[in-house]
Scaffold this active site. Structure first.
Site, mmCIF file in Angstrom:
data_model
loop_
_atom_site.group_PDB
_atom_site.id
_atom_site.type_symbol
_atom_site.label_atom_id
_atom_site.label_comp_id
_atom_site.label_asym_id
_atom_site.label_seq_id
_atom_site.Cartn_x
_atom_site.Cartn_y
_atom_site.Cartn_z
ATOM 1 N N ASP A 205 4.120 4.053 6.557
ATOM 2 C CA ASP A 205 4.710 3.511 5.749
ATOM 3 C C ASP A 205 5.131 4.880 4.564
ATOM 4 O O ASP A 205 4.458 5.627 4.153
ATOM 5 C CB ASP A 205 3.932 2.317 5.246
ATOM 6 C CG ASP A 205 4.436 1.636 4.660
ATOM 7 O OD1 ASP A 205 5.534 1.220 4.045
ATOM 8 O OD2 ASP A 205 3.908 1.176 2.860
ATOM 9 N N ASP A 207 6.334 3.450 0.067
ATOM 10 C CA ASP A 207 6.015 2.960 -0.616
ATOM 11 C C ASP A 207 4.604 2.010 -1.128
ATOM 12 O O ASP A 207 4.083 2.220 0.138
ATOM 13 C CB ASP A 207 6.922 1.766 -0.914
ATOM 14 C CG ASP A 207 8.189 2.609 -1.307
ATOM 15 O OD1 ASP A 207 8.703 3.693 -1.813
ATOM 16 O OD2 ASP A 207 8.931 1.437 -1.551
#
Length: 415
Positions: A205, A207
């Protein structure tokens, strides 16, 4: 963009010695020195009166102190092998200036040894004695036995790997989660076997995982709507809102922002400490590395290019006349979309899903974490940690390498 600062006992083969044959366990301990193994095995060879087989050996040196264990079997025992080896042990001990003991062993495989083994990794900065003691008690409490312990790393975190037999994965994870919470350390549980060291693809991922913070919050700040978007983001990451609806609501407040703002935000991204080390190490070990984000391709595509990643998937902001419209273009990469992206990337590279790793922090990562062979919750919300295969709460992304079983020396060799 800137950077922030033990083998299992061997079952005799049909051509080997039967489990019921006479056996002995020889243990050597004391200050490490050259020639210990050579001296012991030469003495055993000279003392043998018939066919003797070495069936298990394990040695460890901790801060200059050696412990060597050797199990030998005799096919046609004449008396007790351990008794006959006692004088040999005494002689070897005197010559080496070490303690050498002998005790009988049947060589029979116990029920505990037949059960699946697990690697339990304890990580922290630091790792207090209470964490190791708590882990040992928890393992014993669910019927497990610690067969071996080795240090994996002393930087950026201290980590130890315990090889455990006699307990199930679910029981171990449940018991050890309490220890982790009480001691402020991380504890990961993985079943031993080829699958652990056969991982070949990792998806991160972006953020709050690969980079610090949330890109959409930075964009909202430039639109003067930071507080509003932050509330929606928090609710979405906690699983309180449907991701796609919350994403569209947040993107809508960006309408009218000049597209150049995207470049400004991207240039100020700060990588999570250890991110470059993790990616560089895994790439040199032959991993395919990529990112899957609920954020925006205008940010993630240049980031993937800079880091030399193999793939990237994210949402695309709609742009018209040099400004953001407040809308999205194409398929939304949401919780289910992240899992689909993982499967797509793995399929494109011919890698089974059980040989993949996924790392993320939010509710929209859960499908991806569960679909991967190993899903790691990184500084995640509590309910995400509870559902992932493993959880890391250390601030260093390269601690993922220790969860994968790599030592600090192996990391240094690969970087």
């Amino acid at each position: 963009m800137t950077d922030a600062a033990a083998p299992a006992p061997i079952d005799p083969s049909p051509g080997g010695l039967p489990p019921s044959s006479g056996g002995a366990l020889i243990t050597v301990s004391g200050p490490d020195r050259t020639g210990v193994s050579a001296t012991l095995f030469a003495a055993l060879e000279s003392a043998a009166t018939g066919p003797v087989e070495v069936v298990d050996v394990e040695q460890v040196v901790v801060h200059g102190q050696l412990v060597l264990g050797v199990v030998v079997h005799e096919a046609t025992p004449t008396g007790t092998l351990a008794d006959r080896l006692a004088p040999v042990a005494a002689d070897v001990g005197a010559r080496l200036g070490m303690q050498v003991t002998v005790e009988p062993t049947s060589g029979a495989v116990t029920e505990r040894e037949r059960t699946a083994r697990h690697h339990v990794t304890v990580l922290g900065r630091p790792v207090p004695p209470a964490a190791v003691a708590g882990a040992a008690r928890a393992i014993a409490g669910v019927g497990g036995n610690i067969e071996a312990i080795r240090r994996l790393s002393d930087y950026p975190v201290t980590s130890f790997e315990l090889t455990v037999s006699g307990a199930g994965s679910t029981e171990l994870r449940t018991a050890l989660a309490t220890v982790a919470a009480e001691t402020g350390t991380d504890v990961a549980v993985e079943q031993t076997g080829l699958a652990r060291r056969s991982k070949r693809l990792i998806v991160l991922d972006v953020d709050s995982t690969l980079v610090r913070g949330e890109v959409i919050d930075e964009l909202a700040a430039r639109a003067g709507r930071a507080a509003e978007v932050a509330r929606i983001t928090a609710a979405a990451m906690n699983g309180e809102l449907d991701f796609e609806q919350s994403l569209r609501a947040r993107v809508a407040v960006l309408a009218g922002l000049p597209v150049g703002v995207l470049d400004e935000v991207r240039e100020h991204l700060v990588l999570t400490p250890g991110a470059r080390t993790l990616i560089r190490t895994l790439q040199r070990l032959g991993f395919r590395c990529g990112i899957v984000s609920g954020g925006f391709s205008q940010i993630t595509d240049p980031l993937a290019a800079e880091l030399g990643l193999d793939f990237a998937a994210a949402n695309t902001l709609e742009v018209a006349d040099g400004k953001l419209t407040g809308g999205l273009v194409g398929e939304v990469v949401d919780r289910a979309g992240k899992a689909r992206a993982l499967a797509r990337f793995a399929g494109e590279h011919g890698i089974p899903l059980e040989q993949t790793v996924a790392v993320g922090d939010g509710a929209n990562d859960l499908d991806m974490l569960n679909a991967a062979g190993l899903g790691i919750a990184f500084n995640a919300k509590p309910f995400v940690r509870e559902q992932a295969h493993a959880a890391l709460n250390q601030p260093y992304l390269d601690a993922v390498l220790q969860v994968l079983g790599f030592t600090r020396d192996e990391v240094l060799d690969a970087t």
